[in-house]
Design a protein around this motif. Structure first.
Motif, short mmCIF file in Angstrom:
data_model
loop_
_atom_site.label_atom_id
_atom_site.label_comp_id
_atom_site.label_asym_id
_atom_site.label_seq_id
_atom_site.Cartn_x
_atom_site.Cartn_y
_atom_site.Cartn_z
N VAL A 155 -8.21 8.65 -5.18
CA VAL A 155 -8.35 7.62 -4.16
C VAL A 155 -7.01 7.38 -3.49
N VAL A 156 -7.02 7.26 -2.18
CA VAL A 156 -5.82 6.86 -1.47
C VAL A 156 -6.14 5.55 -0.76
N ASN A 157 -5.42 4.50 -1.09
CA ASN A 157 -5.70 3.23 -0.44
C ASN A 157 -4.48 2.33 -0.43
N ALA A 158 -4.65 1.14 0.11
CA ALA A 158 -3.56 0.17 0.12
C ALA A 158 -3.95 -1.00 -0.77
N ILE A 271 -5.86 -12.94 9.19
CA ILE A 271 -6.72 -11.76 9.23
C ILE A 271 -6.12 -10.63 8.41
N TYR A 272 -7.00 -9.93 7.72
CA TYR A 272 -6.58 -8.75 6.97
C TYR A 272 -6.67 -7.55 7.92
N ASP A 273 -5.59 -6.81 8.05
CA ASP A 273 -5.43 -5.70 9.01
C ASP A 273 -4.65 -6.24 10.21
N ASP A 274 -3.61 -5.54 10.56
CA ASP A 274 -2.88 -5.94 11.76
C ASP A 274 -3.36 -5.09 12.93
N GLN A 275 -3.19 -5.58 14.12
CA GLN A 275 -3.51 -4.81 15.31
C GLN A 275 -2.44 -5.11 16.35
N PRO A 276 -2.17 -4.15 17.22
CA PRO A 276 -1.08 -4.33 18.18
C PRO A 276 -1.22 -5.60 19.01
N VAL A 287 -1.13 -12.04 9.57
CA VAL A 287 -1.97 -10.95 9.07
C VAL A 287 -1.45 -10.34 7.77
N VAL A 288 -2.34 -9.61 7.13
CA VAL A 288 -1.95 -8.70 6.06
C VAL A 288 -2.06 -7.31 6.67
N ALA A 289 -0.93 -6.62 6.75
CA ALA A 289 -0.92 -5.33 7.43
C ALA A 289 -1.01 -4.18 6.44
N GLN A 290 -1.84 -3.20 6.77
CA GLN A 290 -1.95 -2.02 5.92
C GLN A 290 -1.19 -0.86 6.57
N PRO A 291 -0.59 -0.02 5.74
CA PRO A 291 0.15 1.12 6.27
C PRO A 291 -0.79 2.27 6.60
N THR A 292 -1.52 2.13 7.69
CA THR A 292 -2.59 3.10 7.99
C THR A 292 -2.07 4.51 8.15
N ASP A 318 1.26 -0.25 -0.51
CA ASP A 318 1.18 -1.70 -0.50
C ASP A 318 0.94 -2.25 0.88
N ALA A 319 0.01 -3.18 0.96
CA ALA A 319 -0.15 -3.94 2.20
C ALA A 319 0.91 -5.03 2.18
N ARG A 320 1.22 -5.58 3.35
CA ARG A 320 2.22 -6.66 3.33
C ARG A 320 1.86 -7.78 4.29
N LEU A 321 2.31 -8.96 3.91
CA LEU A 321 2.01 -10.15 4.72
C LEU A 321 2.96 -10.23 5.90
N ILE A 322 2.42 -10.52 7.08
CA ILE A 322 3.26 -10.78 8.24
C ILE A 322 2.92 -12.18 8.73
N VAL A 323 3.84 -13.10 8.49
CA VAL A 323 3.58 -14.48 8.86
C VAL A 323 3.86 -14.67 10.34
#
Lengths: 331, 331
Positions: A155-158, A271-276, A287-292, A318-323
């Motif tokens: 499995v590959v995930n964050a 929100i979980y997942d960051d978007q531009p 957001v919580v950003a995943q290293p897609t 690791d996902a990380r929090l972006i405040v």
DNA sequence: GCCGTGCGTGTATTCGATTACACGACCCGG
DNA sequence: CCGGGTCGTGTAATCGAATACACGCACGGC
């Protein structure tokens, strides 16, 4: 289209020699080599990949089954996968499962029929009926993003646990006590794991989530809007909404706009997942950003390792929090 | 993996008969048919697509080359293409050109080598070097979104002229006189056509665009931000920005946020291409929306028509203006 | 009773490559 | 001068299906 035979004839050699020259095999004479290459040039010969694949049992093709191309998270994954695959000389065939188990199963079969050398799947649900088929044909398989309980497939995930802990602390520090959660489906690992990690974090902070403030969406926009609507209609509505996926988050935001609730003063949103475009909303979304990109790349590398008979490598990033500003500053 | 030979042996017939049963050819006896199907079932036989393709010179595969999967516009197109193709029993291989001519050319070649039955291309630029190769192998070709001057290949796109005329009227009516345009590259048809249509519209309204307020980006986010920055730094800056593509629009918005300009009071903004989150910005963005789903579907249908030797159908759909709040109400 | 007809099936070739094996040329040591 | 090794190349089988052609059989008409 010129074939190998044509090249052979023109160069005055046999097809075996042409093949050897083209594949850098053994050692044809420099002169022969030159004659063959000249003929290839002259005839604009291009090898027939189908014939080659048929013979050598390898197509230099990877299959990727994702849940939804319109989900920017998966689009990024797809992009990263395609990129990394290309670097290694592989081509990618995509299949869109539309968060739909049957279509996922159909696509897995189609891709197997196309003789892909390896398969990358973001499972729609925990259902694993399709896996047996993959292993029956022993095609290497790597699970991406979502995990299902099935032996062998790496499995590959964050991992979002740490980031969700940070998020929980962030919300509590800002004074949020009634926290509404828009979780993913219970029958997906990401749905369960994110919710549990977040719950655990809040509990250990002494502020467990109220069970009546947890809803389950389906990772699509509409369900996020519905969930937000329902949560805000509770007798004691939450002061902040946490959506466990970018599309549900978008839906929730949509509903907040529709209801005219001011963010973050009336209701906060994370929100979980960051978007531009998340930083461009007013207020910018926390957001919580995943290293897609890394996820896609790592998945391809693991798959290629499997294909080459090497040790399957599990990768957990690791996902990380972006405040940002969407949860308020109510110290 | 069981092959046809295995099935034939088990059913006590020849491979020819198996093939005939499986392809519904001529007329094997009901009993033979049943025996064959039973053997297929028992052995879990699946035909080898490679062998079949090699023999019949058709792969039931379409190639799609797009400029950028991360551009939501193209993601939608890709999704629609894949959907329509699947309905007709075709599989799609994607290639990401990254707005890069060489990579586009490499991908076209790769897809041709894979013997796709037809090719769908959103050309990165006007460069048409790659086209000759396609026609040399006479593989049916359909151009999507962007047009290039090349004989034969039908084009499927959306015509924005009418919508841009409406937009021009809308802006003028709101009192905008200095209108900044962030156009696409001059070497793409969409870049040129949108700009010209918009120019024409404004001119015929008696308010031609000031030449010093037109910039050219590259359909990517960064260029939109740069263009916005430059336009707003002019001695007489524009009162509204029109970005001719969603990514450049996003970049422009980003820059406006960074500079702290209030929209629409200080500067208005309109974007070509709608996105699900555009209505959620504060203020909601006024856009020209393209019918992406229809475009993808129509392109596939045109391509299949070509593959079947039918008349190539050009399709020109209409984009439409969606007025929201981002250009202000300064009557 | 003979011959054409049609139907179901099998035989063998083909698609375009890769590759195991064999063969001939050449060189060298004994 | 002969046996053995090396090296480059060709011959032919193979991958797994589709299909042209031929064949055998049953049937019907004369």
């Amino acid at each position: 289209m010129a074939t190998m035979k044509d090249v052979a004839r023109r160069a005055g050699v046999s097809t075996a020699t042409v093949s050897r020259v083209l594949n850098g095999h053994s050692a044809p004479t420099p002169e022969t080599r030159a004659r063959v290459l000249a003929a290839v040039e002259a005839l604009e010969y291009r090898p027939n990949v189908l014939a080659r694949s048929l013979r050598v049992h390898s197509t230099q093709t990877l299959g990727l089954v994702i849940s939804d191309l319109l989900n920017p998270f998966f689009a990024e994954i797809a992009r990263a996968v395609e990129d990394e695959a290309r670097k290694h000389g592989y081509v990618v065939i995509f299949g869109n499962a539309d968060e739909n188990v049957e279509q996922q199963e159909r696509y897995v079969r189609t891709l197997l029929d196309r003789r892909v050398d390896g398969l990358l799947v973001c499972p729609a649900t925990d259902d694993d009926g399709w896996v047996s088929e993959v292993s029956a044909r022993n095609v290497p398989l790597v699970l991406l993003d979502r995990r299902i309980d099935v032996g062998g497939a790496p499995v590959v995930n964050a991992d979002g646990a740490a980031a969700l802990r940070e998020l929980a602390a962030h919300l509590v520090k800002l004074g949020h006590r009634r926290i509404g959660v828009i979780s993913g489906p219970e029958d997906t690992s990401t749905g369960r794991e994110r919710l549990h990690a977040f719950n655990d974090a809040l509990r250990s902070l002494g502020h467990p989530v109220a069970p009546d403030l947890v809803t389950h969406g389906d990772f699509r926009r509409r369900s996020g809007a519905d969930a937000a609507s329902w949560l805000l209609g509770r007798p004691e509505p939450p002061t902040v909404l946490v959506a466990m996926d970018n599309l549900m988050g978008l839906g929730a935001l949509e509903e907040l706009r529709r209801l005219g609730r001011r963010i973050p003063d009336e209701v906060g949103l994370a929100i979980y997942d960051d978007q531009p475009w998340f930083p461009l909303f007013e207020p910018a979304i926390t957001v919580v950003a995943q290293p897609t990109e890394e996820m896609g790349g790592a998945a391809v590398r693991s798959l290629l390792a499997l294909i080459n008979g090497e040790q399957p490598a599990e990768v957990h990033l690791d996902a990380r929090l972006i405040v940002r500003a969407s949860c308020g500053e109510r110290l």
